[in-house]
Every structure is written in structure tokens, then in C-alpha cells.
Design an enzyme around this catalytic site. Structure first.
Site, PDB file in Angstrom:
ATOM      1  N   ASN A   7       0.874  -1.174   0.000  1.00 54.41           N
ATOM      2  CA  ASN A   7       0.000   0.000   0.000  1.00 54.41           C
ATOM      3  C   ASN A   7       0.912   1.225   0.000  1.00 54.41           C
ATOM      4  OD1 ASN A   7      -1.841   2.015   0.425  1.00 54.41           O
ATOM      5  ND2 ASN A   7      -2.759   1.122   2.253  1.00 54.41           N
ATOM      6  N   LYS A  14       3.329   0.735   3.066  1.00 55.33           N
ATOM      7  CA  LYS A  14       3.070  -0.349   4.016  1.00 55.33           C
ATOM      8  C   LYS A  14       3.169  -1.670   3.271  1.00 55.33           C
ATOM      9  CE  LYS A  14      -0.322   2.221   6.662  1.00 55.33           C
ATOM     10  NZ  LYS A  14      -1.714   2.544   6.384  1.00 55.33           N
ATOM     11  N   ARG A  89      -2.504  -2.026  -3.510  1.00 55.23           N
ATOM     12  CA  ARG A  89      -3.728  -1.261  -3.320  1.00 55.23           C
ATOM     13  C   ARG A  89      -3.634  -0.016  -4.204  1.00 55.23           C
ATOM     14  NH1 ARG A  89      -5.325   3.120   0.849  1.00 55.23           N
ATOM     15  NH2 ARG A  89      -7.514   3.247   0.349  1.00 55.23           N
ATOM     16  N   HIS A 178     -13.062   2.398   0.071  1.00 56.62           N
ATOM     17  CA  HIS A 178     -13.028   1.290   1.040  1.00 56.62           C
ATOM     18  C   HIS A 178     -13.607   0.022   0.415  1.00 56.62           C
ATOM     19  CE1 HIS A 178     -13.446   4.459   4.498  1.00 56.62           C
ATOM     20  NE2 HIS A 178     -12.181   4.118   4.371  1.00 56.62           N
ATOM     21  N   HIS A 204     -18.454   0.637   7.624  1.00 57.40           N
ATOM     22  CA  HIS A 204     -17.003   0.690   7.816  1.00 57.40           C
ATOM     23  C   HIS A 204     -16.727   2.005   8.525  1.00 57.40           C
ATOM     24  CE1 HIS A 204     -12.689   0.183   6.415  1.00 57.40           C
ATOM     25  NE2 HIS A 204     -12.727   1.443   6.800  1.00 57.40           N
ATOM     26  N   GLY A 206     -14.191   4.033  10.686  1.00 60.11           N
ATOM     27  CA  GLY A 206     -12.825   4.165  11.198  1.00 60.11           C
ATOM     28  C   GLY A 206     -12.512   5.638  11.316  1.00 60.11           C
ATOM     29  N   ARG A 237     -13.114  14.544   8.253  1.00 60.87           N
ATOM     30  CA  ARG A 237     -13.869  14.958   7.061  1.00 60.87           C
ATOM     31  C   ARG A 237     -15.314  15.273   7.423  1.00 60.87           C
ATOM     32  NH1 ARG A 237     -11.983   9.812   4.230  1.00 60.87           N
ATOM     33  NH2 ARG A 237      -9.833  10.260   3.670  1.00 60.87           N
ATOM     34  N   ASP A 280     -10.050  11.277  17.350  1.00 57.14           N
ATOM     35  CA  ASP A 280     -10.052   9.900  17.843  1.00 57.14           C
ATOM     36  C   ASP A 280     -11.256   9.654  18.755  1.00 57.14           C
ATOM     37  OD1 ASP A 280      -9.419   7.561  19.552  1.00 57.14           O
ATOM     38  OD2 ASP A 280      -7.561   7.596  18.404  1.00 57.14           O
ATOM     39  N   ARG A 282     -11.828   7.494  20.942  1.00 54.84           N
ATOM     40  CA  ARG A 282     -11.552   7.193  22.358  1.00 54.84           C
ATOM     41  C   ARG A 282     -11.439   8.486  23.155  1.00 54.84           C
ATOM     42  NH1 ARG A 282      -7.002   3.170  20.316  1.00 54.84           N
ATOM     43  NH2 ARG A 282      -7.006   4.855  18.813  1.00 54.84           N
ATOM     44  N   GLY A 328     -11.830   0.469  12.734  1.00 54.33           N
ATOM     45  CA  GLY A 328     -11.458   0.843  14.108  1.00 54.33           C
ATOM     46  C   GLY A 328     -12.627   1.115  15.033  1.00 54.33           C
ATOM     47  N   GLU A 331     -15.370  -1.890  14.959  1.00 53.88           N
ATOM     48  CA  GLU A 331     -14.953  -3.122  15.627  1.00 53.88           C
ATOM     49  C   GLU A 331     -14.821  -2.945  17.139  1.00 53.88           C
ATOM     50  OE1 GLU A 331     -11.294  -4.360  13.657  1.00 53.88           O
ATOM     51  OE2 GLU A 331     -12.258  -4.067  11.725  1.00 53.88           O
ATOM     52  N   GLU A 381      -8.257  -5.793   4.891  1.00 59.62           N
ATOM     53  CA  GLU A 381      -8.076  -5.380   3.488  1.00 59.62           C
ATOM     54  C   GLU A 381      -6.871  -6.066   2.855  1.00 59.62           C
ATOM     55  OE1 GLU A 381      -9.254  -0.893   3.156  1.00 59.62           O
ATOM     56  OE2 GLU A 381      -8.907  -1.370   5.248  1.00 59.62           O
TER      57      GLU A 381
END
Ligand code: ADP
Length: 397
Positions: A7, A14, A89, A178, A204, A206, A237, A280, A282, A328, A331, A381
Site C-alpha cells: 500500500n 506499508k 492497493r 473502502h 465501515h 474508522g 472529514r 479519535d 476514544r 477501528g 470493531e 483489506e
């Protein structure tokens, strides 16, 4: 079979070396600061190696990856010949690609044609492909497009209600992103519910979030559009927004359209609504728990918009059988899933709080009497890219 999944981003790359049949990952890592100086982080199981390696271009980054994969100490294979194929990707396949494909000169040309649609990512993805071709010319390369899964959408879903000439001359339409993740979840959901003909909505969620309406494994609609800006609010976004907001802000603050779009892409979403506190979830949950009103609103807005799209897609599909959460937040976000499903009681969605108390594990979280099966399914992915790559390369043998 060993597939190297790549990727490539504009300054990073990655990688994962994996077995597409078992999903076992032999090694994975990340090249960063390409074009600046170069840093490689390589992981084999729990062992992590970090090295500063000059990476003036993507080519040196790929070279560094191949060298560490065959390294007598940190490597996992004896020779580069043990890599059977490389899966890349690629962000935007435009209208050129409705599936993954083996890279040849025509494919490279077509990916180049899509650069205006993916100006930041496609050139980097291409550099990854070309760098691999240069250092491993005999190994088949496969391009896996983030948009391809969505190419089954009907025109009423993908066309924008603007004059036809922009579609015909400029390919302006909904593409969606995605796609590799949505495809993976659609396949896993089919395996888990034990049938292939059913209707589902995949969330999805994340840092970037998108949702898809899927019938019998095929995408019927999706929230992202020409670009990944559209749909539900995301980490940074805005999601869907009245285009006049852009005109208003540009006129009032003398901002260029590009700068305004940067604001909508990078400073908006839950980050913007939380007054810049965090993108984030969290952090937002923690701050909302301490009474921060802006964070509470950011989270409420997110739950509300996701739930609205589930309702919209349930209407589009004339009902759904399955609802899936992945990525993220999908899940791991126990509160997020509960809050979204709380909106959906009208369509018979019922989740069991105890079953929902789960993170990152394939789990049926709905009650036995729920009209819709609700699943948490971790996305993968890289595995989808490796499987597509293996399928194409084996078929070409
Ligand atoms: P990306 O779109 O960058 O691939 P991910 O799918 O990795 O993003 O999702 C990242 C997001 O997942 C983070 O913003 C974080 O808020 C969220 N997340 C991760 N763990 C948790 C958790 N335990 N609870 C709530 N949200 C979480």
C-alpha cells in the site's frame, strides 16, 4: 503461496507478506519519510526492527523491504523468488476498473488516466507498482482498486443530479471507496450467515468512514462519492455538505476552493465539531464522559448520521437481513454500536448489550428475535488484496 501486499502512499509504503489461503502474515512493516530520509519498521510476530535507510524514491523503499524480507536474521524467506506475486492497493480505478487485474502496460495507462480522480494517491500507488516491476520484473503484479467493488451500483445510485455533460465528458459520478473492505465484509458475512442471497448494510467506521448497501454480495449504493469526502461525518472529514457552504466560506473569507476543501477534509468531522479536541473516538468518548458538550455533540452527530444512512439503505434495498460493523470504531466502539442500533428499533434491530461488549472479534451481537442479524466483523483489506492477487495469478497459470 506468498503474496506481498503493498500500500504505497505519497511518502510512505506499508507491506505485508502473507499466505492468501490461511491469512498468516509472515512479516509486515512500514517505510516512512520516503523522499525525505527514510525509515523502515519491520515486524515478524512480536519482534520489531527499526532502521534508518536512505529512501530517495519508492524504488529504494521497495528495495529495502525486499532486503529485510531475505535478511538472514530479520528476514522470513531465503530469496525474493519465494514471493509468488505482489498485490497493490490502488485508490481510484475510475470507470476503467470493475475488478482487480494483473498489471500490464494497458493497466498502467488506465491507472494514469484515473490520476485526475485520485490526484494524491494514484501517482503514489503507481510509483509502488513501477518500483516493484523494476526490482522484481518476473513476479506478477496485481492492482486492487478501492473503487472496484462499487462498480455494480445502478445509475440511479451513482449519477449525480447535475447536467449529463459532466458525467459524459468528465466522468463525474459517485465511485465510493473502502471497496476492498466492503468486499471482504460482504464475503465474511455470507460465510457467517451461511447464504449468498441476502441484503445487508456494512458500516465501515474508522478514521475514514463509509457505508454500503449490498445485495447478494453486490454493491447497490455507498456513501462516499467522487472523493472520500462524502457520506457520514468522519474523524476529520465533514461528510455530506451543501455545496453552497463552500461558496459562502470562500466568498466571506477570501479562501480558495482548494483551501476550503482542505478544511473540509482535514479540520472537520468530529474533530471540527469537538472544537479541535480530537479526531479519535476514544478521546471524544472520554471527554464526553467528563461532560464536554462539544464532544457529546460530535458523537451524537456521528451516531445520528450513520443511523440515518442505515435507514436510507434499508429503504433502498426494501429491507435488510444483516447489519455489519467494521474498522477501528465499528470493531471497537461498544457505545457507538449501541447508540446507532438504538435508532433502529423501528426496523426490528435489537442488540444484546452483553454480546455487544466485544472488541475486534467476529461476533453476532443481535438478540435471537432481532429482525436483522447484527455482526461485528474485523476487516482485513490486506487479506482481500492477497486473495484477489492469488486468484488472478493462479487463473493466469
Ligand atoms: P483508518 O480509517 O485510519 O484505517 P481505523 O479503521 O484504524 O482508521 O480506525 C481508527 C479509529 O478507531 C480511531 O480514530 C479510534 O477512534 C477508533 N478506535 C480504536 N479503538 C477504539 C476503541 N477501543 N473504542 C472506540 N474507538 C476506537
Amino acid at each position: 503461496m506468498n503474496v506481498l501486499v503493498i500500500n504505497a502512499g505519497s511518502s510512505s509504503l506499508k507491506y505485508q507478506l502473507m499466505n492468501p489461503e490461511t491469512g498468516d502474515v509472515a512479516a509486515k512493516g512500514l517505510c516512512e519519510r520516503i523522499y525525505i530520509d527514510g525509515r523502515l519498521t519491520h515486524k515478524v510476530g512480536d519482534n520489531k526492527v527499526e532502521k534508518d535507510i536512505p529512501m530517495p524514491t519508492h524504488s529504494e523503499a521497495i528495495q529495502a523491504v525486499l532486503e529485510i524480507l531475505v535478511d538472514p536474521v530479520d528476514g522470513v524467506i531465503k530469496s525474493v523468488d519465494e514471493i509468488d506475486a505482489v498485490g497493490h492497493r490502488v485508490l481510484h480505478g475510475g470507470m476503467e476498473f470493475s475488478d482487480s487485474c494483473i498489471v500490464n502496460d494497458d493497466v498502467i495507462k488506465a491507472i494514469k488516466k484515473c490520476i485526475p480522480l485520485g490526484p494524491l494517491h494514484n501517482p503514489a500507488n503507481l510509483m509502488g507498482i513501477e518500483a516493484c516491476q523494476a526490482v522484481m520484473p518476473k513476479t506478477p503484479q496485481v492492482a486492487v482498486f478501492d473503487t472496484a467493488f462499487h462498480m455494480t451500483m445502478p445509475p440511479k445510485a451513482y449519477r449525480y443530479a447535475i447536467p449529463t455533460e459532466y458525467y459524459e465528458n468528465d466522468d463525474i459520478r459517485r465511485y465510493g471507496f473502502h471497496g476492498t473492505s466492503h468486499k471482504y465484509i460482504a464475503r465474511r458475512a455470507a460465510a457467517l450467515v451461511g447464504k449468498t442471497e441476502f441484503k445487508m448494510v456494512n458500516c465501515h467506521l474508522g478514521n475514514g468512514s463509509s457505508m454500503s448497501a449490498i445485495k447478494d454480495g453486490k454493491c447497490m449504493d455507498t456513501t462516499m462519492g467522487l472523493s472520500p469526502l462524502a457520506g457520514v461525518p468522519m474523524g476529520t472529514r465533514s461528510g455530506d455538505i451543501d455545496a453552497c457552504v463552500v461558496q459562502f466560506i470562500c466568498n466571506k473569507y477570501g479562501m480558495s476552493v482548494d483551501d476550503c476543501l482542505t478544511m473540509l477534509n482535514k479540520k472537520s468531522g468530529v474533530l471540527g465539531l469537538s472544537d479541535g479536541l480530537s479526531s479519535d473516538f476514544r478521546d471524544l468518548e472520554a471527554a464526553a464522559g467528563e461532560g464536554n458538550e462539544a464532544c457529546k455533540l460530535a458523537l451524537q452527530k456521528f451516531y445520528y448520521e450513520v443511523a440515518k444512512y442505515v435507514g436510507a439503505y434499508a429503504a433502498a434495498l426494501n429491507g435488510i437481513d444483516v447489519l455489519t460493523f467494521t474498522a477501528g470504531v465499528g470493531e471497537n466502539g461498544i457505545t457507538t454500536r449501541q447508540a446507532i442500533c438504538d435508532y433502529l428499533g423501528f426496523m426490528g434491530v435489537k442488540i444484546d448489550p452483553e454480546k455487544n461488549n466485544v472488541r475486534g472479534k467476529e461476533t453476532l451481537i443481535s438478540t435471537p428475535d432481532s429482525k436483522v442479524q447484527v455482526w461485528v466483523i474485523p476487516t482485513n483489506e490486506e487479506l482481500m488484496i492477497a486473495q484477489d492477487t492469488a486468484e488472478l495469478v493462479n487463473a493466469a497459470k
